[in-house]
Design an enzyme around this catalytic site. Structure first.
Site: not given
Ligand code: PGA
Ligand code: ZN
Length: 424
Positions: A43, A156, A164-165, A206, A243, A316, A341, A369-371
């Site tokens: 994302s 994800h 997403q999270e 993740e 998130d 982000d 990131k 981290h990244r996904s």
């Molecule tokens: P991504 O997700 O690594 O797929 O971008 C992580 C996030 O959105 O924080």
């Molecule tokens: Zn994010």
């Protein structure tokens, strides 16, 4: 002993999603040898540094990184040969000059970051220092609160959850080790609860569970139940962070959001903010990342005005670890924290600058981290070196996630009495 660079090479490896990524090897005159591996997001923000992919559909559906690998081998390596590896700024500056573009699309941020991280690792190893010590000095003793992403949705996962999270945050634990235990136990309890209800316990990218739920709120409610059934107090021992990654469900560029995975309908920015206000009142939410999309600067500002004194509002996709955007955000009160990131910006030096800019303006910096990940643990050391106080690196499953948490356990143990752990 000289710490001059004698060799740099790269190869294509696979990340945790089975997609190609770059691994860099670096050798010094004194015999030091290190490797570093680059993560990859799903994302992604529009203005992230360019992840160079081959586009050759006959290999990995176009996702190969052989061009980035060649750029390390044929362009970067000869230019850095003989440089003192401790001169990180000069190394990163040389990488930027070799690339010469604003978004690193000539050499690829995946090529550049691999080398930049390898230089830090090599310099640390050459000095017989841990990476966090080399980067952060003797001050580096704050171990981050692990924001553990125990339930996945959005891009994800393949489920009916838009956000997403959903992270469990052991802000009330006395140490990192205990905090990690709190949230890992919660993860296991959550699995049991899902199973009891006949819901899927397979995991997303993740490592969090990715069940089909009736609504986004149901995800929060079942997590709260898991926290309680694990013997912890929601909001005291363990809080919740979200998130939304709202860029992934924005419709057009008009401040409209389609809760497409849950079938929740289309909402305006104001409706999204109202929903958030209600949730923050109802649930022990401590942090909310990307509640709105990357282009919704006005919405972000409104969101922060409404909730910024109660929770951490993290940008982000909107800031992409870029000081240019963070600076604008600080000026306009767009948020009160930035996600950090490394591969969004592409060099270690620029990432350090982003963190420092946040700190100078009393913003928080939330390392991520990244996904798509590898078992590289640089992120753990980087977070301790910067003293950001919190990070997110996935769930209590999938070794590429646990590798970072385990490294933090190691650092905490190594620091002994000097280790500090607190939310704010
Ligand atoms: P991504 O997700 O690594 O797929 O971008 C992580 C996030 O959105 O924080
Ligand atoms: Zn994010």
């Amino acid at each position: 002993m000289s710490s001059r660079i004698t060799n740099i090479s790269a190869m294509e490896i696979l990340d945790s999603r089975g997609n190609p990524t770059v691994r860099v090897f670096m050798e010094l005159e004194d015999g030091t040898f290190v490797r570093s591996s680059v993560p990859s997001g799903a994302s992604t923000g529009e203005y992230e540094a360019c992840e160079l992919r081959d586009g050759d559909k006959s290999r990995y559906g176009g996702k190969g990184v052989l061009r980035a690998v060649e750029n390390v081998n044929n362009v970067i390596a000869p230019a850095l040969f003989g440089m003192d590896v401790t001169e990180q700024l000069k190394i990163d500056q040389t990488l930027l000059e070799l690339d010469g573009t604003t978004n690193k699309d000539k050499l690829g941020a995946n090529a550049i970051l691999g080398v930049s991280m390898a230089a830090v690792k090599a310099a640390a190893a050459s000095h017989r220092l841990e990476i966090y010590e080399y980067l952060g000095g003797s001050q580096a003793c704050r171990i981050p609160v692990p924001c553990m992403n125990i339930l996945n949705g959005g891009e994800h996962a393949d489920n009916s959850v838009d956000i997403q999270e959903f992270m469990a945050v052991p802000a009330g634990a006395p140490t990192f080790k205990e905090g990690l235990r709190y949230v890992s136990e919660t993860f296991h309890t959550l699995k049991k609860l899902l199973k009891e209800r006949g819901l899927a316990t397979s995991v997303g990218d993740e490592g969090g569970f990715a069940p089909n739920l009736g609504s986004n709120e149901e995800a929060i409610e079942i997590i709260i139940e898991a926290i309680e059934k694990s013997g912890y107090k929601p909001g005291v021992d363990i809080s919740i962070a979200l998130d939304s990654a709202a860029t992934s469900f924005v419709v057009g560029k008009k401040g409209k959001y389609d809760l497409k995975w849950s079938g929740g309908g289309v909402k305006t920015t104001d409706e999204m903010i109202e929903m958030a206000k209600e949730w923050v009142k109802k649930y022990p939410i401590i942090l909310w990342e990307d509640p709105l999309a990357e282009e919704d600067w006005e919405g972000f500002k409104k969101f922060t005005k409404e909730l910024g004194d109660k929770i951490e509002v993290v940008g982000d996709d909107i800031f992409v670890t870029n000081t240019k955007f963070i600076q604008k955000g600080i000026k306009e009160h767009t948020a009160n924290a930035s996600l950090i990131k490394l591969n969004q910006i592409g060099t270690v030096s620029e990432t350090v600058d982003a963190v420092k800019l946040c700190f100078e303006h009393n913003w928080r910096a939330f390392v991520s981290h990244r996904s798509g990940e590898t078992c590289d643990t640089f992120l753990a050391d980087f977070t301790v070196a910067m003293g950001t106080g919190h990070l997110k690196t996935g769930s209590a499953s999938r070794s590429e996630r646990l590798a970072k948490y385990n490294r933090l356990l190691e650092i905490e143990a190594r620091l002994g009495d000097r280790a500090k752990y607190y939310w704010r």
